[in-house]
Design a protein around this motif. Structure first.
Motif, PDB file in Angstrom:
ATOM      1  N   ASP A  85       9.461   8.397   0.771  1.00 36.54           N
ATOM      2  CA  ASP A  85      10.061   8.775  -0.511  1.00 36.54           C
ATOM      3  C   ASP A  85       8.995   9.398  -1.401  1.00 36.54           C
ATOM      4  N   GLU A  86       8.594  10.623  -1.036  1.00 39.53           N
ATOM      5  CA  GLU A  86       7.564  11.332  -1.789  1.00 39.53           C
ATOM      6  C   GLU A  86       8.015  11.539  -3.231  1.00 39.53           C
ATOM      7  N   PRO A  87       7.141  11.258  -4.199  1.00 40.60           N
ATOM      8  CA  PRO A  87       7.549  11.425  -5.598  1.00 40.60           C
ATOM      9  C   PRO A  87       7.702  12.889  -6.000  1.00 40.60           C
ATOM     10  N   ARG A  88       6.942  13.782  -5.344  1.00 39.99           N
ATOM     11  CA  ARG A  88       6.980  15.204  -5.712  1.00 39.99           C
ATOM     12  C   ARG A  88       7.003  16.060  -4.447  1.00 39.99           C
ATOM     13  N   ALA A  99       0.833  -1.205   0.000  1.00 44.06           N
ATOM     14  CA  ALA A  99       0.000   0.000   0.000  1.00 44.06           C
ATOM     15  C   ALA A  99       0.870   1.258   0.000  1.00 44.06           C
ATOM     16  N   PHE A 100       1.976   1.240   0.743  1.00 41.36           N
ATOM     17  CA  PHE A 100       2.891   2.382   0.741  1.00 41.36           C
ATOM     18  C   PHE A 100       3.692   2.431  -0.553  1.00 41.36           C
ATOM     19  N   GLY A 101       3.916   1.278  -1.163  1.00 38.92           N
ATOM     20  CA  GLY A 101       4.586   1.232  -2.456  1.00 38.92           C
ATOM     21  C   GLY A 101       5.965   1.857  -2.436  1.00 38.92           C
ATOM     22  N   ALA A 102       6.248   2.670  -3.471  1.00 41.29           N
ATOM     23  CA  ALA A 102       7.573   3.272  -3.615  1.00 41.29           C
ATOM     24  C   ALA A 102       7.848   4.332  -2.562  1.00 41.29           C
ATOM     25  N   ASN A 103       6.830   4.764  -1.815  1.00 35.49           N
ATOM     26  CA  ASN A 103       7.048   5.746  -0.749  1.00 35.49           C
ATOM     27  C   ASN A 103       7.823   5.153   0.421  1.00 35.49           C
TER      28      ASN A 103
END
Length: 570
Positions: A141-144, A88-92
């Motif tokens: 690890d926020e994408p933006r 659910a958190f994925g790449a974050n």
């Protein structure tokens, strides 16, 4: 603190990378410094403010029965695999591999860790309730990353976790936290509102966000000025209206040459958009999905994602749509093999117009349940400005805000997963009922600036100001002025009032501009002119007018004004 010794420098130019007011002012004031995208150092003034915020948070958490602990930032990835929330958190979710090739996560939150901890120490109903909190660094690890401290990759958060015996106990803990959060925002001098919210990757039964209203806010809030209903746009409900039942009629095709949009087809057929079906195509965890909604409404992708319990949801590409044999612009849910999700605005007793899945053609009298079936029917529509309030029938409006807190009713799923069980009075083992509650310290600081500033700079609320007062000594090469300014600085310190003293040899313009930019709630000005008049100037940052106060009275007057502003926020 003497300004000549302060670590950090103000700047006149607005940094090009700063989008929000708080980001601009924090950088211009020399209060934060970016190391890399979404990662900031807090400089001395900002850190003093952050510590005051944390002190207020601790007061309210302790008053609500909280016990402060600290938990590891490094977390075995097995915890996240066991809970199933890693996906659910994925790449974050930041991950690393240690020297023994073990995968570790850098904690974005601590539900898994605290539940594992509770499983070791909670055994009986006599051990409940428990309310545990920490104030600690989190990493995502926020994408933006954007907005300075509003959306970052490394941040300080207060997170509390409650363990109760049943839903009634959870409700007590939840309401205690809601009230504690309201107290925190009030004591920080902020106006915040609680709204219904989506639980996102945290999960759980229900949640509320606390929002500070600000034009630069990244969240859209739908609210009713009539009854006070408010919700994040991702969660907001609204009255979609009722329909008069119709006798199902046979499907018939109608030519609609060159008409593809809902608006164009509705106008061509002399229909209201609400009489039409709109199909939107998605890929949910690699599965093709057809979302069907009434023509006058829009899909809320968060609601759809939650309904599907999907980890990843995106719009299907034109190629993916074509591979399903679907004709864009004349798409139909009829005869499709793909999974169909229908919004609850579509009623089975209504004849709708839908696509015929043939270019330039549509179909009259499409009926849900007869001509196509839905895998699930639920609310997947976005509430918009002008929609009818589901609670009172009023007209919904929209504003923007910055999320400064989030509270969740988690329920029992994590307790069951990690064995956080207790024995009830009858000897039965039951899972603890959990809640979790977060406040972002940096976000709250940024929100305070978004809500308290003018075109000259920050206007700190007194309870969280780095210093309550800014002393401007003008013409300090004048011995009489220097002696007076030094005395005021020393007398305030002796009285327990720390101040920011501009002891630099600079022009009045530079000093006043910096004082306005840094934004301490009160300002003292000592100059040859004020001393000739028999005193010094004392003014509020939020006001233009000043008062001339005799030097011997200044400590008492400053104390009075500080107390006045602190009481206003208490």
């Amino acid at each position: 603190m003497r300004l000549s010794l302060l670590f950090g420098k103000t700047q006149r130019e607005i940094p090009g990378e700063a989008e929000t007011i708080s980001h601009q002012l924090l950088l211009r004031a020399g209060m934060i410094n970016q190391l890399t995208a979404g990662v900031y150092s807090f400089m001395p003034l900002a850190w003093r403010s952050a510590k005051k915020i944390m002190d207020i948070i601790r007061d309210e958490m302790d008053a609500a029965g909280g016990q402060e602990i600290t938990m590891p930032v490094l977390q075995p990835i097995e915890l996240w695999e066991k809970s199933g929330r890693g996906a659910a958190f994925g790449a974050n979710l930041f991950k690393l591999i240690d020297r023994k090739d073990r995968v570790l996560a850098l904690g974005p939150t601590h539900e898994e860790v605290v539940t594992d901890l509770a499983a070791h120490y909670i055994q009986s109903y006599r051990d409940l309730p428990q309310r545990l909190y920490q104030i600690q660094t989190k990493l995502r690890d926020e994408p933006r990353p954007r907005g300075g401290l509003v959306r970052v990759r490394e941040f300080i958060m207060k997170d509390m976790y409650t363990f109760d015996a049943d839903d009634a106990g959870l409700e007590v803990s939840y309401q205690k936290m809601v009230q504690a959060y309201k107290n925190i925002y009030r004591r920080c001098g902020l106006k915040a509102m609680a709204i219904e919210a989506d639980s996102g990757a945290i999960g759980g039964k229900a949640s509320h966000e606390f929002m500070v209203l600000a034009e630069s806010g990244e969240d859209e809030i739908i609210f009713c000025p009539g009854c006070g209903y408010a919700a994040n746009v991702e969660k907001a409900k609204f009255d979609k209206g009722s329909s008069i039942e119709q006798i199902p009629l046979p499907m018939t095709d109608v030519e609609t040459p060159g008409k593809e949009s809902i608006e164009d087809v509705a106008k061509f057929l002399n229909l209201a958009p609400s009489q039409m079906l709109k199909c939107v195509f998605y890929i949910a965890d690699k599965e093709f999905i057809i979302a069907v909604i009434r023509g006058d409404l829009e899909i809320n992708e968060v609601k759809l994602k939650n309904l599907l319990k999907a980890t990843d949801l995106r719009l299907a590409t034109a190629e993916e749509v074509s591979e399903q044999g679907i004709i864009a612009g004349s798409a139909s849910p009829v005869g499709q093999k793909a999974k169909v999700i229908a919004d609850d605005s579509i009623v089975s007793s209504i004849n709708y117009v839908g696509g015929a899945n043939i270019a330039g053609r549509h179909t009259n009298n499409v009926v849900l349940g007869r001509d196509f079936n839905a895998y699930k029917t639920s609310d997947i529509a976005s509430a918009g400005v002008g929609a009818k309030c589901a609670k009172c029938g009023g007209t919904l409006e929209s504003t923007r805000g910055i999320e400064v807190g989030h509270v969740f009713k988690l329920g029992t799923f994590l307790a069951e997963t990690f064995g956080a069980l207790y024995t009830d009075p009858e000897g039965n083992q039951k899972p603890c009922v959990m809640g979790c509650y977060g406040i972002g310290v940096g976000r709250l600081l940024a929100a305070a600036i978004e809500q308290n500033h003018d075109d000259k700079g920050i206007i700190w609320p007194m309870p969280i100001a780095p210093y309550p007062i800014h002393i401007c000594g003008l013409s300090l090469d004048n011995e009489k002025v220097k002696e007076a300014a030094d005395k005021i600085y020393a007398d305030l310190y002796t009285a327990g009032i720390q101040s920011l003293y501009d002891d630099r040899i600079e022009s009045p313009g530079v000093k006043f501009n910096d004082a306005d930019l840094l934004g301490m709630p009160l300002r003292i000005t000592a100059s040859p002119r004020t001393l000739d008049k028999g005193g010094i100037e004392l003014k509020k940052r939020s006001e233009k007018t000043f008062t001339l106060v005799p030097i011997d009275n200044i400590v008492g007057e400053v104390k009075r004004m500080i107390d006045e502003q602190m009481k206003a926020a208490a």
